[in-house]
Design a protein around this motif. Structure first.
Motif, short mmCIF file in Angstrom:
data_model
loop_
_atom_site.label_atom_id
_atom_site.label_comp_id
_atom_site.label_asym_id
_atom_site.label_seq_id
_atom_site.Cartn_x
_atom_site.Cartn_y
_atom_site.Cartn_z
N PRO A 320 52.73 8.49 21.52
CA PRO A 320 53.59 8.93 22.57
C PRO A 320 54.10 10.91 22.21
N PRO A 321 54.03 11.55 22.36
CA PRO A 321 54.65 12.82 21.97
C PRO A 321 55.68 13.31 21.87
N HIS A 322 56.63 12.04 22.92
CA HIS A 322 57.84 12.67 22.95
C HIS A 322 59.06 12.58 21.73
N ASN A 323 59.65 14.05 21.75
CA ASN A 323 59.56 14.76 20.21
C ASN A 323 59.74 14.94 19.63
N THR A 324 58.83 14.88 19.17
CA THR A 324 57.52 15.39 18.23
C THR A 324 57.66 17.23 17.68
N THR A 325 57.80 17.72 19.22
CA THR A 325 58.80 19.40 18.62
C THR A 325 59.91 19.06 18.04
N VAL A 326 60.80 18.33 18.28
CA VAL A 326 61.99 18.05 17.81
C VAL A 326 62.55 17.52 16.30
N ASP A 327 62.06 16.82 16.51
CA ASP A 327 62.67 15.60 15.26
C ASP A 327 62.72 16.90 14.33
N LYS A 336 67.00 20.99 18.51
CA LYS A 336 66.46 21.62 20.12
C LYS A 336 65.60 23.17 19.74
N LYS A 337 64.50 23.35 20.41
CA LYS A 337 64.10 24.51 20.30
C LYS A 337 63.82 24.70 21.85
N THR A 338 63.54 26.16 22.12
CA THR A 338 63.26 27.02 23.09
C THR A 338 61.68 26.73 23.17
N LEU A 339 60.47 27.31 24.28
CA LEU A 339 59.31 26.99 23.84
C LEU A 339 58.92 28.34 22.67
N SER A 340 59.18 29.84 23.17
CA SER A 340 58.69 30.72 22.68
C SER A 340 59.82 30.62 20.83
N THR A 341 60.70 29.51 20.78
CA THR A 341 61.25 29.59 19.53
C THR A 341 59.73 28.41 18.02
N ARG A 342 59.14 29.66 17.26
CA ARG A 342 58.36 29.08 17.01
C ARG A 342 57.84 28.98 15.91
N THR A 343 59.67 28.15 14.81
CA THR A 343 59.88 28.35 13.63
C THR A 343 60.80 26.74 13.44
N ARG A 355 56.81 25.31 13.48
CA ARG A 355 57.01 24.69 14.81
C ARG A 355 55.56 23.63 15.15
N ASP A 356 54.54 23.89 15.41
CA ASP A 356 53.59 22.99 15.21
C ASP A 356 53.25 22.13 13.81
N HIS A 357 53.52 22.41 12.79
CA HIS A 357 53.10 22.14 11.33
C HIS A 357 53.97 20.82 11.48
#
Length: 395
Positions: A320-327, A336-343, A355-357
């Motif tokens: 599940p993708p929950h919190n994979t971007t936030v943690d 916390k990040k907005t969609l435009s925050t790439r780092t 962000r994706d790494h």
């Protein structure tokens, strides 16, 4: 199951007869669906019996032209849709349950073990049912000479924008040797890059639809200009419509080829692959991102990933993708990040990552945790060679 596709080359008269066979198959499927709606407790066997009733009925004599097993195959199509609806209701699937719909523009007809015959050199196919299509040439990069007719369980004829194709479904257990080295990776699917893995490597998002939008808009304008409402359309309209359909088909094939190649390369170079189980149907409801998400073709990629994993004996896990971007992948703190925050910048541990790494690292950690829990629950049982090799490589 192995699917080999070949283009059918014949005369315009033969193509017209194939169209008639396709329409007949569509009619049988729709009649079976109507029979299910009008009668309680209809089973698959009842739909099979209905096919022979239709062939003997004086009101529908044209259905007898279609091979008997082909008629049954279209009854099976109707039953598959019904069964899927029942299953979704039983499981309490949220939202629409997939109620079976009547087909209006079917593009395929399916034969089982009869109604067709291959030539000795496997370069021609003869359709032997009542439509009298006759013999057509097969153009394919794959040679059917290595497979017997007994191995071919079904033949499906498909009409596409650039012609007619025959798909041969062959009973074949495809297995490839894989050298296990204990390599593992997590991948984060995205729009800026097609995916980013847990080592920071990226694969470019080709955006095939975006690149073709200019030509598609021009072709669509031609179709609109030549369309005459309420009247029979001209030959120029039909020509413009086919040109538009061919361009859409080209984009579709580009996506398919890209997804297949990327999935195969990923499977060949890793022993454990973890990806996020995205609910793509829900994501495309976002009007601003729907076109970009569809253009990325994530679903096709994950389907090919699962297929090649079975062929090569590689472990693939969807998490599940929950919190994979936030943690934070380093300390676990929530950033916390907005969609435009790439780092990703963690104020707690000070790590700075793309962000994706960061998300890919979290996805791999989730997958490894699930795998460890599974292995711990199967203590005392003999583990497969794949798992043993993975553990050896990990150590």
């Amino acid at each position: 199951m192995l699917v080999i596709e070949a283009k059918l080359k014949g005369t315009q008269s033969q193509y017209s007869k194939l169209d008639e066979a396709i329409r007949t198959g569509q009619f049988i499927r729709n009649i079976c669906l109507r029979h299910w709606e009008d009668n309680k407790g209809v089973t698959r066997n009842d739909l099979q019996k209905l096919c022979s009733v239709l062939a003997k009925n004086q009101e529908t004599p044209w259905t007898k032209k279609l091979n008997s097993q082909a008629r049954q195959a279209h009854a099976d199509r109707a039953w598959s849709a019904i069964q899927r609806f029942y299953e979704n209701c039983r499981l309490g699937k949220p939202g629409k349950k997939g109620y079976p719909k009547y087909q209006k523009f079917s593009r395929s007809v399916e034969y089982k073990n009869s109604g067709w015959k291959l030539s000795a050199d496997r370069k021609k196919i003869t359709f032997t049912d009542g439509f009298e299509v006759g013999t057509m040439k097969l153009w394919s990069s794959r040679n059917l000479i290595w497979y017997s007719e007994k191995q071919i369980s079904r033949v499906r004829v498909i009409r596409r924008a650039d012609g007619y194709y025959a798909q041969f479904l062959i009973a074949w257990d495809r297995l490839q040797e894989h050298e296990f080295q204990g390599k593992m990776t997590g991948i984060d699917l995205g729009l800026k890059e097609f995916y980013t893995d847990s080592d920071g490597n990226t694969v470019e998002n080709p955006r095939y639809l975006r690149k073709s939008e200019g030509r598609l808009k021009r072709l669509q304008r031609r179709v609109s200009k030549k369309h005459i409402k309420g009247k029979k359309q001209s030959n120029r309209y039909q020509k413009a419509r086919k040109a538009l359909a061919k361009q859409h088909l080209k984009v579709s094939r580009q996506r398919e080829e890209k997804a297949r190649k990327d999935a195969l390369a990923l499977v060949k170079s890793n022993d454990l692959i973890v990806y996020e189980d995205l609910k793509i149907q829900n994501m495309v409801k976002n009007n601003r991102l729907a076109k970009s998400i569809s253009d990325a073709s994530w679903y096709k990629f994950t389907q090919w990933l699962q297929y090649f994993a079975k062929v090569h004996g590689v472990i693939v896990i969807a998490v599940p993708p929950h919190n994979t971007t936030v943690d934070c992948s380093c300390c676990g703190a929530k950033v916390k990040k907005t969609l435009s925050t790439r780092t990703h910048r963690c104020s707690k541990c000070g790590i700075i990552l793309d962000r994706d790494h960061n998300a890919a690292k979290n996805i791999l950690a989730k997958g490894f945790k699930l795998l460890s829990e599974y292995l711990n629950s199967t203590v005392g049982h003999t583990e497969s060679g794949v798992k043993s090799s993975f553990i050896a490589g990990r150590n």
